[in-house]
Design a protein around this motif. Sequence first.
Motif, short mmCIF file in Angstrom:
data_model
loop_
_atom_site.label_atom_id
_atom_site.label_comp_id
_atom_site.label_asym_id
_atom_site.label_seq_id
_atom_site.Cartn_x
_atom_site.Cartn_y
_atom_site.Cartn_z
N PRO A 114 33.38 -29.89 29.48
CA PRO A 114 33.30 -31.35 29.61
C PRO A 114 33.24 -32.04 28.24
N ASP A 115 33.94 -33.16 28.15
CA ASP A 115 33.94 -33.94 26.92
C ASP A 115 32.53 -34.45 26.63
N ARG A 116 32.18 -34.51 25.38
CA ARG A 116 30.84 -34.95 24.99
C ARG A 116 30.66 -36.46 25.11
N GLY A 117 31.75 -37.17 25.24
CA GLY A 117 31.67 -38.62 25.42
C GLY A 117 31.58 -39.36 24.10
N ASP A 118 31.95 -40.62 24.14
CA ASP A 118 31.96 -41.44 22.93
C ASP A 118 30.57 -41.57 22.30
N GLU A 119 29.55 -41.55 23.12
CA GLU A 119 28.18 -41.68 22.62
C GLU A 119 27.84 -40.58 21.61
N PHE A 120 28.33 -39.36 21.87
CA PHE A 120 28.10 -38.23 20.96
C PHE A 120 28.60 -38.58 19.55
N TYR A 121 29.79 -39.14 19.48
CA TYR A 121 30.38 -39.45 18.18
C TYR A 121 29.75 -40.71 17.57
N ASP A 122 29.45 -41.67 18.41
CA ASP A 122 28.82 -42.91 17.93
C ASP A 122 27.43 -42.66 17.34
N GLN A 123 26.72 -41.67 17.90
CA GLN A 123 25.36 -41.37 17.45
C GLN A 123 25.29 -40.02 16.73
#
Length: 166
Positions: A31-40
């Motif tokens: 599963p993709d880690r989601g934008d939040e992973f990269y944003d934070q």
Amino acid sequence: MPELKQLDAGHAPAVLAFELANRAYFAASVPDRGDEFYDQFADRYSALLAEQEAGICAFYVLVAEDGSVLGRFNLYDLEDGTANLGYRVAQHVAGRGVATATVRELCRLARARHGLRTLRAATAHANAASQKVLTKAGFVPVGPADPADLSGKPGTWYQRDLALQS
């Protein structure tokens, strides 16, 4: 020659670049880690280093000669001589034995540096590449993995007794 190094603060830019460059590739099998992973990312990275400092986890990166990250190899939930293993390698080195060789090296380090006796890893039934890596690295299937351990996917736990390694 790539080198397996314990994660430190200086690796952050290369780790982020690795994650971004391989995001779509990883999302095809996990599963993709989601934008939040990269944003934070900076906060999450600091938290990983704190967990490592506390002895809960040990994080490693496989670093190419040019300083780029070729893979991440993590020991987590270190407790009573046992830990779980997780890993991911860059798309451009996948299928070349890099993951298998590095998992073998991490098994050696897990025993020598971290005093571990047993490693476990869960992989989804659909992730044949990961199953192959684990088997080649001396892991054996030990039972079904709870889908909660694999983001809702059915899978298998593999285990390696580090006392049996050469």
